[in-house]
Scaffold this motif. Structure first.
Motif, PDB file in Angstrom:
ATOM      1  N   ARG A  73       0.845  -1.191   0.000  1.00  0.00           N
ATOM      2  CA  ARG A  73       0.000   0.000   0.000  1.00  0.00           C
ATOM      3  C   ARG A  73       0.876   1.235   0.000  1.00  0.00           C
ATOM      4  O   ARG A  73       1.936   1.251   0.612  1.00  0.00           O
ATOM      5  CB  ARG A  73      -0.898   0.017   1.241  1.00  0.00           C
ATOM      6  CG  ARG A  73      -1.840  -1.144   1.286  1.00  0.00           C
ATOM      7  CD  ARG A  73      -2.774  -1.040   2.472  1.00  0.00           C
ATOM      8  NE  ARG A  73      -3.517  -2.284   2.600  1.00  0.00           N
ATOM      9  CZ  ARG A  73      -3.718  -2.917   3.727  1.00  0.00           C
ATOM     10  NH1 ARG A  73      -3.273  -2.426   4.843  1.00  0.00           N
ATOM     11  NH2 ARG A  73      -4.375  -4.041   3.743  1.00  0.00           N
ATOM     12  N   ASN A  74       0.398   2.270  -0.652  1.00  0.00           N
ATOM     13  CA  ASN A  74       1.084   3.559  -0.677  1.00  0.00           C
ATOM     14  C   ASN A  74       2.535   3.421  -1.099  1.00  0.00           C
ATOM     15  O   ASN A  74       3.449   3.915  -0.447  1.00  0.00           O
ATOM     16  CB  ASN A  74       1.008   4.240   0.703  1.00  0.00           C
ATOM     17  CG  ASN A  74      -0.424   4.476   1.115  1.00  0.00           C
ATOM     18  OD1 ASN A  74      -1.274   4.792   0.303  1.00  0.00           O
ATOM     19  ND2 ASN A  74      -0.694   4.290   2.383  1.00  0.00           N
ATOM     20  N   LEU A  75       2.757   2.734  -2.195  1.00  0.00           N
ATOM     21  CA  LEU A  75       4.111   2.508  -2.698  1.00  0.00           C
ATOM     22  C   LEU A  75       4.808   3.819  -3.015  1.00  0.00           C
ATOM     23  O   LEU A  75       5.999   3.971  -2.769  1.00  0.00           O
ATOM     24  CB  LEU A  75       4.077   1.609  -3.938  1.00  0.00           C
ATOM     25  CG  LEU A  75       5.414   1.208  -4.524  1.00  0.00           C
ATOM     26  CD1 LEU A  75       6.240   0.449  -3.485  1.00  0.00           C
ATOM     27  CD2 LEU A  75       5.225   0.358  -5.749  1.00  0.00           C
ATOM     28  N   ASP A  76       4.042   4.772  -3.523  1.00  0.00           N
ATOM     29  CA  ASP A  76       4.653   6.057  -3.853  1.00  0.00           C
ATOM     30  C   ASP A  76       4.924   6.818  -2.582  1.00  0.00           C
ATOM     31  O   ASP A  76       5.823   7.519  -2.370  1.00  0.00           O
ATOM     32  CB  ASP A  76       3.755   6.883  -4.763  1.00  0.00           C
ATOM     33  CG  ASP A  76       2.346   6.978  -4.228  1.00  0.00           C
ATOM     34  OD1 ASP A  76       1.692   5.937  -4.127  1.00  0.00           O
ATOM     35  OD2 ASP A  76       1.911   8.087  -3.913  1.00  0.00           O
TER      36      ASP A  76
END
Length: 103
Positions: free
Chosen positions: A100-103
């Motif tokens: 999740r929320n790789l960026d």
């Protein structure tokens, strides 16, 4: 990739055999390791207690013991999950892992 290179990257036979055990058995083994580390061996107990006293100076002894036991339980679970991971293929890893929320 040559067969020698593929063989060199495979886990040892004992690890492959252990990784094939049912998850309930492996987590049972993790529970045994938790008991062993917490009640018998006291693995790195002095280091854990010192770190907890720095991180949580107001923690009373029963709460500290509970936190130490949870630490050992998490540590044993990670060890067992490393064993299990040797038997997983890429699809099984994708089913178990979400990013999740790789960026």
């Amino acid at each position: 990739m040559s067969s020698d290179a593929a063989k060199a990257r495979r886990p040892s036979i004992w690890l492959r055999l252990v990784s094939r055990l049912p998850e309930s058995w492996l987590y049972g083994f993790a529970s045994f390791l938790t008991w062993l580390a917490f009640r018998v061996v006291h693995y790195r107990d002095d280091v854990i207690r010192e770190n907890l006293s720095h991180a949580f100076p107001d923690l009373d002894e029963p709460a500290r013991r509970a936190l130490i036991q949870r630490f050992y339980a998490g540590y044993a679970d990670v060890l067992v999950e490393l064993f299990m991971a040797t038997a997983l293929d890429a699809d099984a890893v994708r089913q178990r892992v979400s990013i999740r929320n790789l960026d």
